[in-house]
Scaffold this active site. Sequence first.
Site, PDB file in Angstrom:
ATOM      1  N   HIS A   1     -20.921   7.427  -1.283  1.00  0.00           N
ATOM      2  CA  HIS A   1     -21.107   6.148  -0.586  1.00  0.00           C
ATOM      3  C   HIS A   1     -22.578   5.746  -0.664  1.00  0.00           C
ATOM      4  CE1 HIS A   1     -20.188   2.959   2.229  1.00  0.00           C
ATOM      5  NE2 HIS A   1     -21.305   3.269   2.859  1.00  0.00           N
TER       6      HIS A   1
ATOM      7  N   ASN B   1     -16.085  11.755  -1.642  1.00  0.00           N
ATOM      8  CA  ASN B   1     -16.438  10.350  -1.883  1.00  0.00           C
ATOM      9  C   ASN B   1     -17.952  10.229  -1.984  1.00  0.00           C
ATOM     10  OD1 ASN B   1     -16.134   7.476  -2.037  1.00  0.00           O
ATOM     11  ND2 ASN B   1     -16.677   7.328   0.130  1.00  0.00           N
TER      12      ASN B   1
ATOM     13  N   LYS C   1       0.830  -1.220   0.000  1.00  0.00           N
ATOM     14  CA  LYS C   1       0.000   0.000   0.000  1.00  0.00           C
ATOM     15  C   LYS C   1       0.863   1.269   0.000  1.00  0.00           C
ATOM     16  CE  LYS C   1      -3.651   2.505   2.139  1.00  0.00           C
ATOM     17  NZ  LYS C   1      -5.031   2.621   1.948  1.00  0.00           N
TER      18      LYS C   1
HETATM   19  C1  GAR Z   1     -21.472   3.070  -6.310  1.00  0.00           C
HETATM   20  O1  GAR Z   1     -22.677   2.567  -5.800  1.00  0.00           O
HETATM   21  C2  GAR Z   1     -20.683   3.779  -5.221  1.00  0.00           C
HETATM   22  O2  GAR Z   1     -21.489   4.496  -4.325  1.00  0.00           O
HETATM   23  C3  GAR Z   1     -20.041   2.613  -4.530  1.00  0.00           C
HETATM   24  O3  GAR Z   1     -19.651   1.749  -5.573  1.00  0.00           O
HETATM   25  C4  GAR Z   1     -20.526   1.922  -6.680  1.00  0.00           C
HETATM   26  C5  GAR Z   1     -19.677   2.268  -7.877  1.00  0.00           C
HETATM   27  O4  GAR Z   1     -20.467   2.315  -9.040  1.00  0.00           O
HETATM   28  N1  GAR Z   1     -18.918   3.021  -3.747  1.00  0.00           N
HETATM   29  C6  GAR Z   1     -18.564   2.424  -2.617  1.00  0.00           C
HETATM   30  O5  GAR Z   1     -19.161   1.484  -2.152  1.00  0.00           O
HETATM   31  C7  GAR Z   1     -17.352   3.009  -1.949  1.00  0.00           C
HETATM   32  N2  GAR Z   1     -17.170   2.450  -0.653  1.00  0.00           N
HETATM   33  P1  GAR Z   1     -19.913   3.008 -10.343  1.00  0.00           P
HETATM   34  O6  GAR Z   1     -18.520   2.413 -10.580  1.00  0.00           O
HETATM   35  O7  GAR Z   1     -20.878   2.601 -11.407  1.00  0.00           O
HETATM   36  O8  GAR Z   1     -19.859   4.491 -10.109  1.00  0.00           O
END
Ligand code: GAR
Length: 205
Positions: free
Chosen positions: A113, A111, A69
Amino acid sequence: MWLDEKSFVVLVSGRGSNLQALIEATKLGFISGSLSLVISDTPGAYALKRAEKESIPTCLLDYQTFSGKKEYETSLLSVLEQVNPSLICLAGYMRMVGRTIVSRFRYRILNIHPSLLPSFPGLEAQRQAVEYGVKVSGCTVHLVDEGMDTGPIIGQAAVPVHDSDTVESLSERILEQEHRVYPEAVRLFLGNKLEIMGRMVKIKE
Ligand code: GAR
């Protein structure tokens, strides 16, 4: 590009539908700023294709090719410092951003979420919501701090959770709201409309 135009970069790991929503909002002039770079930690992420289709520069930092990381974050920081964007948007970026980057870009990282924070932080938020049995869920756009989905909240949207919902059907309903709420938050941020006071984020008139 206008000299005073702000730029933002988007970090992705997968499908990129939120990236697409930000691209569309920028093309329409709803967001005033330019999307200067899309960075992915995952080779083959469909989000990269979406960026390429729009001729937006991309950068792949394949996490698996780094020895850990720390090395990955050092490279990511160096790319971000070269671009020095006004804003960094995490859009389906499935890693926690390390402390060095968070503090270097304090209050310049957003971000999205898929839950109403502070409920259901972390992975698989929609599954957590379905399994907990909540009747309302939604999405949250927040500033990134050192915690897991803990930073000051900019915007949220709620959706009902139906008895018949599956993780997939709830995710779809939430995603529709994500595509509305994220561009709005980026528009406010780049338009200098946000006032951050501790945990509170107020929208300036
Ligand atoms: C979305 O639902 C976003 O909110 C979530 O992943 C998906 C990505 O979709 N993010 C998380 O869970 C972050 N912890 P996308 O690639 O189609 O935008």
